[in-house]
Design a protein around this motif. Structure first.
Motif, PDB file in Angstrom:
ATOM      1  N   UNK A 161       0.851  -1.179   0.000  1.00 41.74           N
ATOM      2  CA  UNK A 161       0.000   0.000   0.000  1.00 41.74           C
ATOM      3  C   UNK A 161       0.892   1.236   0.000  1.00 41.74           C
ATOM      4  N   UNK A 162       0.638   2.146  -0.957  1.00 38.50           N
ATOM      5  CA  UNK A 162       1.405   3.392  -1.067  1.00 38.50           C
ATOM      6  C   UNK A 162       0.424   4.550  -1.202  1.00 38.50           C
ATOM      7  N   UNK A 163       0.861   5.765  -0.856  1.00 35.14           N
ATOM      8  CA  UNK A 163      -0.015   6.928  -1.045  1.00 35.14           C
ATOM      9  C   UNK A 163      -0.345   7.135  -2.520  1.00 35.14           C
ATOM     10  N   UNK A 164      -1.556   7.524  -2.789  1.00 33.67           N
ATOM     11  CA  UNK A 164      -1.962   7.752  -4.180  1.00 33.67           C
ATOM     12  C   UNK A 164      -1.713   9.206  -4.568  1.00 33.67           C
ATOM     13  N   UNK A 165      -1.568   9.429  -5.837  1.00 36.06           N
ATOM     14  CA  UNK A 165      -1.317  10.761  -6.383  1.00 36.06           C
ATOM     15  C   UNK A 165      -2.438  11.727  -5.998  1.00 36.06           C
ATOM     16  N   UNK A 224       0.123  16.104   2.290  1.00 30.46           N
ATOM     17  CA  UNK A 224       1.096  15.591   3.264  1.00 30.46           C
ATOM     18  C   UNK A 224       0.427  15.156   4.559  1.00 30.46           C
ATOM     19  N   UNK A 225      -0.548  15.930   5.024  1.00 26.32           N
ATOM     20  CA  UNK A 225      -1.231  15.586   6.272  1.00 26.32           C
ATOM     21  C   UNK A 225      -1.933  14.225   6.155  1.00 26.32           C
ATOM     22  N   UNK A 226      -2.554  13.958   5.005  1.00 25.74           N
ATOM     23  CA  UNK A 226      -3.231  12.677   4.786  1.00 25.74           C
ATOM     24  C   UNK A 226      -2.239  11.526   4.735  1.00 25.74           C
ATOM     25  N   UNK A 227      -1.090  11.756   4.091  1.00 22.06           N
ATOM     26  CA  UNK A 227      -0.056  10.715   4.024  1.00 22.06           C
ATOM     27  C   UNK A 227       0.425  10.381   5.431  1.00 22.06           C
ATOM     28  N   UNK A 228       0.719  11.406   6.212  1.00 19.45           N
ATOM     29  CA  UNK A 228       1.221  11.174   7.568  1.00 19.45           C
ATOM     30  C   UNK A 228       0.164  10.517   8.455  1.00 19.45           C
ATOM     31  N   UNK A 287       9.049   5.391  -1.163  1.00 21.62           N
ATOM     32  CA  UNK A 287       9.390   6.810  -1.068  1.00 21.62           C
ATOM     33  C   UNK A 287       8.259   7.586  -1.734  1.00 21.62           C
ATOM     34  N   UNK A 288       7.847   8.673  -1.084  1.00 30.12           N
ATOM     35  CA  UNK A 288       6.766   9.511  -1.604  1.00 30.12           C
ATOM     36  C   UNK A 288       7.359  10.842  -2.042  1.00 30.12           C
ATOM     37  N   UNK A 289       6.996  11.303  -3.240  1.00 29.64           N
ATOM     38  CA  UNK A 289       7.461  12.584  -3.775  1.00 29.64           C
ATOM     39  C   UNK A 289       6.289  13.562  -3.818  1.00 29.64           C
ATOM     40  N   UNK A 290       6.534  14.758  -3.289  1.00 28.29           N
ATOM     41  CA  UNK A 290       5.515  15.797  -3.231  1.00 28.29           C
ATOM     42  C   UNK A 290       5.936  16.993  -4.077  1.00 28.29           C
ATOM     43  N   UNK A 291       4.973  17.618  -4.728  1.00 30.05           N
ATOM     44  CA  UNK A 291       5.158  18.935  -5.332  1.00 30.05           C
ATOM     45  C   UNK A 291       4.301  19.861  -4.486  1.00 30.05           C
ATOM     46  N   UNK A 292       4.948  20.836  -3.862  1.00 30.39           N
ATOM     47  CA  UNK A 292       4.295  21.664  -2.858  1.00 30.39           C
ATOM     48  C   UNK A 292       3.761  20.742  -1.759  1.00 30.39           C
TER      49      UNK A 292
END
Length: 95
Positions: free
Chosen positions: A36-40, A44-48, A75-80
C-alpha cells in the motif's frame, strides 16, 4: 559542390535506415511490490495520518519545490503539498 552534397545526403540516409534495438524488461506479477502506497494527489497531512511519520524527509528542492519522504517500503514525492508519485523500494530476491 553537388558531389559533396550528394555524399552527405547519402551518408545521412544510411544512418537513418540503421535498425534500432530496445530491451523490454518484464517483471512477473509475483515479483512486483504489492504494498500500500499513497496515491497521487493527496496532501502531506493525509499521508502522515495514514502511513505515520516517515523515516526521513528531504527537500524542498527546485522550482516547483519537490520534497521526498522515505518510508520503510516506499518513497513519496511531493510537489508543494501534494503527492506526485510513490515508488516502492527495490528489495533484492532472498531478502
Amino acid at each position: 559542390m553537388k558531389k559533396t552534397l550528394l555524399i552527405i545526403l547519402l551518408s545521412c540516409s544510411a544512418l537513418i535506415t540503421l535498425p534500432t534495438f530496445a530491451e523490454t524488461v518484464r517483471v512477473p506479477i509475483g515479483q512486483q511490490a504489492d504494498i500500500s502506497k499513497p496515491r497521487t494527489g493527496i496532501n502531506k497531512a493525509s499521508v502522515e495520518a495514514q502511513f505515520g511519520e516517515p523515516i526521513s524527509k528531504q527537500g524542498p528542492v527546485g522550482d516547483p519545490p519537490i520534497t521526498s519522504w522515505e518510508y520503510a517500503d516506499f518513497v513519496v514525492y511531493f510537489e508543494y503539498d501534494h503527492v506526485i508519485h510513490s515508488v516502492a523500494k527495490h528489495r533484492p530476491q532472498g531478502n
